[in-house]
Design an enzyme around this catalytic site. Structure first.
Site, PDB file in Angstrom:
ATOM      1  N   GLU A 180       0.830  -1.208   0.000  1.00 24.94           N
ATOM      2  CA  GLU A 180       0.000   0.000   0.000  1.00 24.94           C
ATOM      3  C   GLU A 180       0.866   1.261   0.000  1.00 24.94           C
ATOM      4  O   GLU A 180       1.824   1.372   0.761  1.00 24.94           O
ATOM      5  CB  GLU A 180      -0.939   0.005   1.212  1.00 24.94           C
ATOM      6  CG  GLU A 180      -1.918  -1.163   1.249  1.00 24.94           C
ATOM      7  CD  GLU A 180      -2.941  -1.158   0.113  1.00 24.94           C
ATOM      8  OE1 GLU A 180      -3.043  -0.145  -0.610  1.00 24.94           O
ATOM      9  OE2 GLU A 180      -3.625  -2.187  -0.058  1.00 24.94           O
ATOM     10  N   ARG A 199     -18.429  -1.178   4.799  1.00 28.56           N
ATOM     11  CA  ARG A 199     -19.501  -1.859   4.054  1.00 28.56           C
ATOM     12  C   ARG A 199     -20.153  -2.937   4.924  1.00 28.56           C
ATOM     13  O   ARG A 199     -21.319  -3.258   4.768  1.00 28.56           O
ATOM     14  CB  ARG A 199     -18.910  -2.472   2.784  1.00 28.56           C
ATOM     15  CG  ARG A 199     -19.918  -2.936   1.770  1.00 28.56           C
ATOM     16  CD  ARG A 199     -19.266  -3.219   0.413  1.00 28.56           C
ATOM     17  NE  ARG A 199     -18.022  -3.968   0.501  1.00 28.56           N
ATOM     18  CZ  ARG A 199     -17.939  -5.276   0.742  1.00 28.56           C
ATOM     19  NH1 ARG A 199     -19.032  -6.002   0.911  1.00 28.56           N
ATOM     20  NH2 ARG A 199     -16.776  -5.882   0.783  1.00 28.56           N
ATOM     21  N   CYS A 217      -8.448  -2.057   7.807  1.00 29.61           N
ATOM     22  CA  CYS A 217      -7.036  -2.039   7.390  1.00 29.61           C
ATOM     23  C   CYS A 217      -6.560  -0.633   7.061  1.00 29.61           C
ATOM     24  O   CYS A 217      -5.471  -0.220   7.491  1.00 29.61           O
ATOM     25  CB  CYS A 217      -6.801  -2.963   6.198  1.00 29.61           C
ATOM     26  SG  CYS A 217      -6.828  -4.703   6.661  1.00 29.61           S
ATOM     27  N   HIS A 230      -1.374  -5.580   1.908  1.00 28.71           N
ATOM     28  CA  HIS A 230      -2.562  -6.431   1.816  1.00 28.71           C
ATOM     29  C   HIS A 230      -2.186  -7.734   1.106  1.00 28.71           C
ATOM     30  O   HIS A 230      -1.382  -7.724   0.171  1.00 28.71           O
ATOM     31  CB  HIS A 230      -3.658  -5.729   0.999  1.00 28.71           C
ATOM     32  CG  HIS A 230      -4.713  -5.064   1.839  1.00 28.71           C
ATOM     33  ND1 HIS A 230      -5.076  -3.751   1.679  1.00 28.71           N
ATOM     34  CD2 HIS A 230      -5.497  -5.560   2.843  1.00 28.71           C
ATOM     35  CE1 HIS A 230      -6.036  -3.460   2.555  1.00 28.71           C
ATOM     36  NE2 HIS A 230      -6.304  -4.527   3.270  1.00 28.71           N
TER      37      HIS A 230
HETATM   38  N1  PCA Z   1      -8.699  -7.026   6.206  1.00 27.00           N
HETATM   39  C1  PCA Z   1      -9.691  -5.989   6.400  1.00 27.00           C
HETATM   40  C2  PCA Z   1      -9.677  -5.721   7.882  1.00 27.00           C
HETATM   41  C3  PCA Z   1      -8.956  -6.881   8.501  1.00 27.00           C
HETATM   42  C4  PCA Z   1      -8.303  -7.574   7.386  1.00 27.00           C
HETATM   43  O1  PCA Z   1      -7.507  -8.503   7.478  1.00 27.00           O
HETATM   44  C5  PCA Z   1      -9.472  -4.767   5.521  1.00 27.00           C
HETATM   45  O2  PCA Z   1      -8.886  -4.901   4.430  1.00 27.00           O
HETATM   46  O3  PCA Z   1      -9.865  -3.669   5.891  1.00 27.00           O
END
Ligand code: PCA
Length: 218
Positions: A84, A94, A147, A170
């Site tokens: 990111e 959501r 996140c 991510h």
């Molecule tokens: N993914 C979610 C929150 C926790 C996770 O592992 C997100 O992308 O916001």
């Protein structure tokens, strides 16, 4: 007396959205206690809750005073590891978080800047992963859920704390999750763990990021 070993605080999340595992925690916990580039990794599981995750993060940063803070989260459906670039000062959920809270268009930190950029060398990390044959991309949005909230909070803390760099990655579903979702994209746990090790090693070795094109047209 020996100087203390600098710490890396590496966070993952607990399962959410009906899943029984979260690959971010599975990967992060595999690295707990590991020494990388003269740093010691401390793994921490955060709850997938807006308020709870922030509380726990702040306490851990105070306690560990890490040199590097890297958050990891599941992004189901993404096809490769996503480094990111940016986190925004916005919560727009959501689905409710694990505490049943569903904020809409609220700031992460009232009065904070609209966005922060990662202070980890994202391009150098990307190049290192590609050099090892691992699929990865730069992502320009961490979403608007927990996140992004934690990524923003990490960068907000890093902005106030000299010597601490922060960023967020991510990851896709694990194959075992994708098997339940008509073969959605996935990445094996061992590959995710290798990616995180390489990303961290590169971050430690790279105080100033490389200038490499990795932009997006959409
Ligand atoms: N993914 C979610 C929150 C926790 C996770 O592992 C997100 O992308 O916001």
């Amino acid at each position: 007396m020996n100087a203390p070993i600098p710490r890396i605080l590496l966070t993952g999340f607990d399962p959410f959205g009906g899943e029984s595992i979260n690959p971010s925690w599975e990967a992060v916990r595999a690295l707990h206690g590991r020494r990388i580039g003269g740093h010691r990794i401390v793994a921490l599981q955060l709850p997938t809750e807006f308020a709870g995750s922030l509380r726990m993060l702040k306490a851990a940063v105070r306690e560990q005073a890490p040199a590097i803070l890297l958050g990891v989260g599941q992004a189901g459906g993404r096809r490769q590891l996503s480094i990111e670039r940016v986190a925004i000062n916005l919560q727009d959920a959501r689905i409710p978080d694990n505490a049943g809270v569903q904020p809409v268009d609220e700031p992460v930190i009232a009065g904070g800047p609209a966005a922060y950029f990662s202070t980890l060398p994202i391009k150098a990390m990307l190049a290192a992963l590609h050099a090892q044959g691992l699929p990865a991309e730069i992502s320009n949005s961490a979403g608007t859920y927990v996140c992004n909230h934690i990524a923003y909070a990490m960068l907000h803390l890093a902005a106030k704390r000299r010597g601490m760099r922060a960023g967020f990655i991510h990851i896709p579903y694990l194959p075992v999750q994708a098997a339940q979702r008509h073969g959605s994209a996935s990445m094996a746990l061992a590959d995710v763990v290798r990616c995180l090790e390489i990303a961290l090693r590169t971050a430690i070795a790279t105080p100033v990021d490389r200038r490499l094109g990795a932009g997006a047209l959409d």
